[in-house]
Design an enzyme around this catalytic site. Structure first.
Site, PDB file in Angstrom:
ATOM      1  N   HIS A 196       0.844  -1.203   0.000  1.00  0.00           N
ATOM      2  CA  HIS A 196       0.000   0.000   0.000  1.00  0.00           C
ATOM      3  C   HIS A 196       0.878   1.251   0.000  1.00  0.00           C
ATOM      4  CE1 HIS A 196      -4.069   1.806   1.324  1.00  0.00           C
ATOM      5  NE2 HIS A 196      -3.256   2.825   1.077  1.00  0.00           N
TER       6      HIS A 196
ATOM      7  N   HIS B 170       1.217   5.041  -2.323  1.00  0.00           N
ATOM      8  CA  HIS B 170       0.656   5.878  -3.398  1.00  0.00           C
ATOM      9  C   HIS B 170       1.782   6.555  -4.176  1.00  0.00           C
ATOM     10  CE1 HIS B 170      -3.647   5.739  -2.085  1.00  0.00           C
ATOM     11  NE2 HIS B 170      -3.080   5.429  -0.924  1.00  0.00           N
TER      12      HIS B 170
ATOM     13  N   ASP C 164       1.645   9.134  -6.083  1.00  0.00           N
ATOM     14  CA  ASP C 164       1.585  10.595  -5.946  1.00  0.00           C
ATOM     15  C   ASP C 164       1.824  11.052  -4.515  1.00  0.00           C
ATOM     16  OD1 ASP C 164      -0.847   9.209  -5.539  1.00  0.00           O
ATOM     17  OD2 ASP C 164      -2.005  11.041  -5.696  1.00  0.00           O
TER      18      ASP C 164
ATOM     19  N   GLY D 111     -10.088   7.764  -1.528  1.00  0.00           N
ATOM     20  CA  GLY D 111     -10.758   9.056  -1.364  1.00  0.00           C
ATOM     21  C   GLY D 111     -11.592   9.024  -0.101  1.00  0.00           C
TER      22      GLY D 111
ATOM     23  N   HIS E 168      -9.892   0.861  -0.006  1.00  0.00           N
ATOM     24  CA  HIS E 168      -9.610   1.690   1.167  1.00  0.00           C
ATOM     25  C   HIS E 168     -10.869   1.673   2.032  1.00  0.00           C
ATOM     26  CE1 HIS E 168      -6.156   3.567  -0.895  1.00  0.00           C
ATOM     27  NE2 HIS E 168      -5.840   4.142   0.249  1.00  0.00           N
TER      28      HIS E 168
ATOM     29  N   GLU F  53     -10.545   3.307   7.504  1.00  0.00           N
ATOM     30  CA  GLU F  53      -9.401   4.150   7.870  1.00  0.00           C
ATOM     31  C   GLU F  53      -9.875   5.135   8.931  1.00  0.00           C
ATOM     32  OE1 GLU F  53      -7.805   6.286   4.567  1.00  0.00           O
ATOM     33  OE2 GLU F  53      -6.155   7.153   5.690  1.00  0.00           O
TER      34      GLU F  53
ATOM     35  N   ASP G 203       1.864   3.997   2.846  1.00  0.00           N
ATOM     36  CA  ASP G 203       0.814   4.905   2.370  1.00  0.00           C
ATOM     37  C   ASP G 203       1.427   6.051   1.548  1.00  0.00           C
ATOM     38  OD1 ASP G 203      -1.857   5.325   2.000  1.00  0.00           O
ATOM     39  OD2 ASP G 203      -2.222   6.316   3.915  1.00  0.00           O
TER      40      ASP G 203
HETATM   41 ZN   LIG Z   1      -3.883   4.828   0.955  1.00  0.00          ZN
END
Ligand SMILES: [Zn+2]
Length: 364
Positions: free
Chosen positions: A25, A27, A29, A183, A210, A213, A302
């Site tokens: 996991h 990202h 970006d 998101g 996701h 969280e 993350d």
């Molecule tokens: Zn994430």
């Protein structure tokens, strides 16, 4: 949990760095180098909140740490803004893998939302191809020290999940291992994208969601029981379905029991959770309880830039907070490799030929 551990000491940071690690996991970006952001922003005349790499890095960390979701999300405006051309995407993807190799990561699934990289006219296909090019350049340069796959993310507040799911299937033999949605959870339940998940199931494809969280159990329940997620992105709030009595007796609710019984992997990201307030501190992070209860726990980064973290940093901070040994870190790593969206024989080969010998060498 370390009763049978032959080496009951907390490993040093350097030992953790040398240990083979698996990342499910992360990202794309959320992991850029600050210096790269500055150079790419210069090329496209994008204005940044700071002009040199060091202060920009600090700005990202502070904005992500501020406790304000608005400021946290603003950080991605800047990274996504400089990832709108083929060469920029290839560079960011290549550097991502270089950084993971330096961190001792041997297998990674890196995700991003293709639909966020089309503002300058790239097609979704061109976005995926540019990222794949960067991954291949870096894995080739690393000479087999790492295997990397893409996960394609759809944004849960948008309506392009079916298109992105089809994109992930179209690319599944060319570097894309699966699909994800990300998101804000509140207001955008995963069932909103049920058609995409049903399509992926019919295609015998893999996906993670996701869920759990910040938002609670209903989100996890939908992700698993309605959408059929193979893994949970975060899944921290599964602890809301677990009670620990004063005498230490643990009772699992039906959903928590299902997640544990079915060995559904939890992609846990401790540093990120502390930043967004999903956990109060590393020491109080539910990963400790979930590990004691032998859920299928995995450790992840993350957003390496926003959280100023790495796999080494995540694992080392857990080792310090919970007294985890190399044996425990090996357990997290094998859990992650078992849970990867890679064919079974390839997973087994990495476990037997890379992870086990790597930890054995460190222990010896
Ligand atoms: Zn994430």
């Amino acid at each position: 949990m370390s009763v049978t551990d032959p080496e009951p000491t907390v490993p040093t940071r350097d030992q953790v760095r040398q240990a083979p690690k698996v990342l499910l996991h992360d990202h794309l970006d959320g992991g850029l180098r600050p210096a790269t952001i500055i150079e790419l922003a210069d090329e496209v005349h994008h204005e940044l909140p700071a002009g040199d790499a060091e202060s920009l890095g600090r700005w990202f960390a502070e904005a992500a740490d501020s406790g304000s979701l608005v400021r946290y999300l603003e950080t991605f405006d800047h990274t996504v803004a400089v990832m709108q051309t083929g060469p920029a995407l290839t560079r960011v993807a290549r550097e991502c893998v270089e950084d993971l190799v330096a961190d001792g990561v041997v297998y990674a699934e890196v995700r991003y939302a293709p639909e966020q990289h089309v503002t300058q006219g790239l097609t979704l296909d061109e976005v995926v191809a540019a990222v794949q090019e960067g991954f291949e350049q870096a894995t080739e340069a690393a000479g087999g020290r790492i295997v990397v796959r893409q996960l394609l993310t759809a944004m849960r507040h948008q309506a392009r999940s079916m298109e992105i799911a089809e994109l992930s299937v179209a690319w599944r033999d060319r570097g894309v291992a699966g699909f994800d949605i990300a998101g804000a959870e509140a207001g955008y339940p995963p069932t909103r994208h049920l058609d995409a998940f049903e399509y992926l199931q019919r295609e015998s494809s893999h996906f993670t969601i996701h869920a759990g969280e910040a938002f609670g159990l209903p989100s996890i329940w939908q992700a698993i029981q309605w959408c059929g997620a193979d893994r949970l992105g975060h899944g921290v709030r599964i602890v809301d379905d677990i009670t620990v009595a004063d005498d230490g007796t643990v009772t699992l609710g039906r959903l928590a029991a299902y997640v544990r019984d079915m060995r559904i992997p939890l992609e846990m990201c401790p540093a990120s959770n502390v930043q967004t307030g999903a956990a109060t501190s590393i020491a109080e992070h539910p990963i400790g309880l979930l590990t004691d209860l032998r859920f299928r726990v995995t450790v992840n980064t993350d957003n390496r830039l926003m959280s100023q973290t790495s796999m080494t940093a995540e694992m080392h901070s857990l080792a310090e907070a919970f007294g985890y040994t190399l044996t425990d870190l090996r357990w997290f790593t094998i859990n992650a490799m078992k849970s990867a969206f890679l064919p079974f024989d390839e997973r087994l080969a990495i476990i037997d030929e890379v992870i086990k010998p790597g930890y054995a060498a460190l222990a010896g």
